[in-house]
Write an enzyme that holds these catalytic residues in place. Sequence first.
Site, PDB file in Angstrom:
ATOM      1  N   ASP A 146      53.036 -20.844  17.161  1.00  0.00           N
ATOM      2  CA  ASP A 146      52.299 -19.613  16.919  1.00  0.00           C
ATOM      3  C   ASP A 146      51.432 -19.270  18.139  1.00  0.00           C
ATOM      4  OD1 ASP A 146      51.475 -17.446  15.426  1.00  0.00           O
ATOM      5  OD2 ASP A 146      51.040 -18.622  13.629  1.00  0.00           O
ATOM      6  N   ASP A 170      53.144 -10.251  10.147  1.00  0.00           N
ATOM      7  CA  ASP A 170      53.479 -11.144   9.033  1.00  0.00           C
ATOM      8  C   ASP A 170      53.942 -10.364   7.815  1.00  0.00           C
ATOM      9  OD1 ASP A 170      52.409 -13.004  10.708  1.00  0.00           O
ATOM     10  OD2 ASP A 170      50.872 -13.708   9.297  1.00  0.00           O
TER      11      ASP A 170
HETATM   12  C1  GLA Z   1      50.347 -16.450  11.627  1.00  0.00           C
HETATM   13  C2  GLA Z   1      51.871 -16.440  11.508  1.00  0.00           C
HETATM   14  C3  GLA Z   1      52.276 -16.751  10.080  1.00  0.00           C
HETATM   15  C4  GLA Z   1      51.710 -18.103   9.671  1.00  0.00           C
HETATM   16  C5  GLA Z   1      50.187 -18.114   9.853  1.00  0.00           C
HETATM   17  C6  GLA Z   1      49.623 -19.493   9.641  1.00  0.00           C
HETATM   18  O1  GLA Z   1      49.756 -15.419  10.913  1.00  0.00           O
HETATM   19  O2  GLA Z   1      52.402 -15.217  11.902  1.00  0.00           O
HETATM   20  O3  GLA Z   1      53.682 -16.746   9.950  1.00  0.00           O
HETATM   21  O4  GLA Z   1      52.310 -19.105  10.438  1.00  0.00           O
HETATM   22  O5  GLA Z   1      49.832 -17.685  11.161  1.00  0.00           O
HETATM   23  O6  GLA Z   1      48.250 -19.528   9.831  1.00  0.00           O
END
Ligand code: GLA
Length: 411
Positions: A156, A217
């Site tokens: 990430d 997301d």
């Molecule tokens: C980000 C990512 C998500 C998830 C969260 C975890 O928002 O895009 O897919 O992995 O972090 O904290």
Amino acid sequence: MLRKTVLLLALVDQVLVLENGLLRTPPMGWLAWERFRCNTDCHEDPKNCISERLFMEMADRLAQDGWRDLGYTYLNIDDCWIGGRDDKGHLVPDPKRFPRGIAFLADYAHSLGLQLGIYEDLGNFTCMGYPGTTLDKVFQDAQTFAEWKVDMLKLDGCFSTSEEKAKGYPMMAAALNATGRPIAFSCSWPAYEGGLPPEVNYSLLTDICNLWRNYDDIQDSWSSVLSVLDWFVDHQDILQPVAGPGHWNDPDMLLIGNFGLSFEQARAQMALWTVLAAPLFMSTDLRTISAQNVDILQNPLMIKINQDPLGIQGRRILKEKSHIEVFLRPLASETCALVFFSRRTDMPYRFRSSLAQLNFTSSSVYEAQDVYTGNVISGLRAETNFTVVINPSGVVMWYLYPVKKLETSQQ
Ligand code: GLA
């Protein structure tokens, strides 16, 4: 001179390119985040907290309920597993929630014919505030994951600058290569840079990552599915060509089995993600999922289309005033998948069309198999009119294959 330069470039390329040979078709499996988030309260909620138990129970379901045998082999940990670093700087999992460690979970997954994925974040912290991988820790953390026998890394991008990401993602690709263990590399990098050129260099990503999150997301709602889909369609001229065997766009997890989608919407997400050649990561409770949702996710023809060896991402080819849209994904052996998608909110819509209207010029007779009902429509020539009945926020999906070549009379 030119030859020397080419040779040199080829060598440089070898160093930079992720040479793991993995994910020739989009990855399939289970990823904890969308459904289980950062629930760390194992005292109040032992069945659902991010813990060894949750992953072992999902591994059992993947192996025993037909998932693994259909291709859903990745069991992927997301955020909130990290306990800290030891005195040598090695990552360690939360000792209460992962008492036997990650290597144990990897062994458990492997013993069931599954693969284990893990999550880290290039930056000071993960998005939920756990210790991240700073640039000085990239090689050490890659080594740790390899020693644990991890099979995929989602890296990430919270809590780092664009400059750090530009250094860190290629560095992690090199670090994973250097471990000698094939570890699929999922990069969130583009999602942090707006997902589009010039900020995002897709040809570089293609070289260093096996898949990448391009956009925001996904959340447990139909409006979220639509916002992701709209973004992918709006930018399909950029995104469609960069996907292929070993390197995939990732519109994020499947919501099927959770709370936000109706039956039609669940079918629609599955069909649309499949024509987009998207990774199929479920994020749902496989211990309690309904038979209806299992049917959507375990549809063998759907999976065959998603896993087509050509790995060509589909496109939206038609957008009608009636709020009907048509998507097409070319597949091996001159077959293809068509998705008729309704954005209407009134009633089932009778969409009349022909293959000619969908730009088919081929002189073949086709047959179509409805991917959800199994019905076969035969005798389709380019000019044959047909009608599909599409439910509101639903799809009709066809697997289309030529059955006969026609004599061409014109030449
Ligand atoms: C980000 C990512 C998500 C998830 C969260 C975890 O928002 O895009 O897919 O992995 O972090 O904290």
